[in-house]
Design a protein around this motif. Structure first.
Motif: not given
Length: 277
Positions: A191-214
């Motif tokens: 689980r990762v909660v992304f807040s408003e304000g985030l502009k850039i997610i770079e290459q492979g930032a969450f590669w290999g995680s087990k997120l069930t919701s994005i």
């Protein structure tokens, strides 16, 4: 003893049987000629003291130097005084028994690899005033399950929490950039909660995680290649890309996806594998 006023560079480096250290406030000089009392734990001073289990750091110390406690594999806990403002590069790197560390609110800088391979560390609270978590600061902290990030934080550096034990993360709304492979191969991260304000997610930032919701915020305008790449047997119930994404390569090789928001710009690159719209 209180009569000691000077400690030279690397004075205790490699003292593998050294178990405990108490530094007197009467120390007035380290090798580089610091005066006005002990205000810096010098670079490499206790490096590879593998028997060191405890140390008392006196109030007034402002800096923990580069590699100060690197490789102190028996050090179990560290309490830093409120005077500390900087923790140097690899300062506590490879302290594999370090289970707890308090970071006082006075700390404004944590160097690259500061807690690299601290495999016993369980949780960490980043103090308010830190604006960037630097490269590999908590990489290979395999038992680190919890991190608290302040609203002063604007950037999460490359490999900052890569291959750690994190299970969930709240990204504060002050963060604008999550850098390359910041959370690479975090196998317990669901689980990762992304807040408003985030502009850039770079290459492979969450590669290999087990997120069930994005669920990505509408403020996001750039998404790096393979940001959420994983194996094809992993199921993600929901992907929402936000409404203002301007560039990116949305490669999500998951077995199930049920929501995909409309996008107001062309997205370059490989289409999603196994995508169900």
């Amino acid at each position: 003893p209180n009569s000691v006023t000077k400690i030279r560079y690397g004075a205790f480096s490699g003292c593998t049987a050294l178990a405990s250290v108490v530094l007197s406030e009467n120390i007035t000089e380290l090798e580089d000629g610091l005066t006005m009392g002990l205000n810096q734990i010098q670079d490499g001073i206790f490096e590879n003291c593998k028997g060191l289990t405890s140390i008392v750091i006196p109030n007034g110390v402002t800096q923990i130097g580069d590699r100060s406690f690197k490789g102190c594999t028996s050090l179990t806990s560290v309490s830093l005084p409120n005077s500390v403002t900087r923790i140097g590069v690899v300062a506590f790197g490879e302290c594999t028994a370090l289970a707890s560390v308090n970071l006082p609110s006075s700390v404004t800088s944590i160097g690259d690899f500061a807690f690299y391979k601290c495999s016993s560390l369980i949780s960490i609270a980043i103090p308010h005033g830190i604006t960037s978590i630097e490269k590999s600061s908590f990489q290979y902290c395999s038992n680190l399950t919890s991190v608290t990030m302040p609203n002063s934080l604007t950037s999460i550096g490359e490999f900052a929490f890569a291959e750690s034990g994190l299970t969930s993360v709240l990204i504060p709304n002050s963060v604008t950039n999550i850098k390359k492979e910041a959370f690479y191969t975090c196998p317990n991260l669901k689980r990762v909660v992304f807040s408003e304000g985030l502009k850039i997610i770079e290459q492979g930032a969450f590669w290999g995680s087990k997120l069930t919701s994005i669920i990505l915020p509408n403020s996001l305008d750039s998404l790096g290649w393979q940001s959420f790449y994983n194996n094809s047997n992993h199921t993600v119930d929901t992907i929402s890309l936000g409404e203002n994404l301007k560039s990116g390569i949305p490669y999500f090789p998951f077995s199930k996806v049920v929501i995909w928001n409309s996008i107001n710009a062309d997205i370059e690159g490989v289409p999603c594998k196994y995508l169900v719209i």
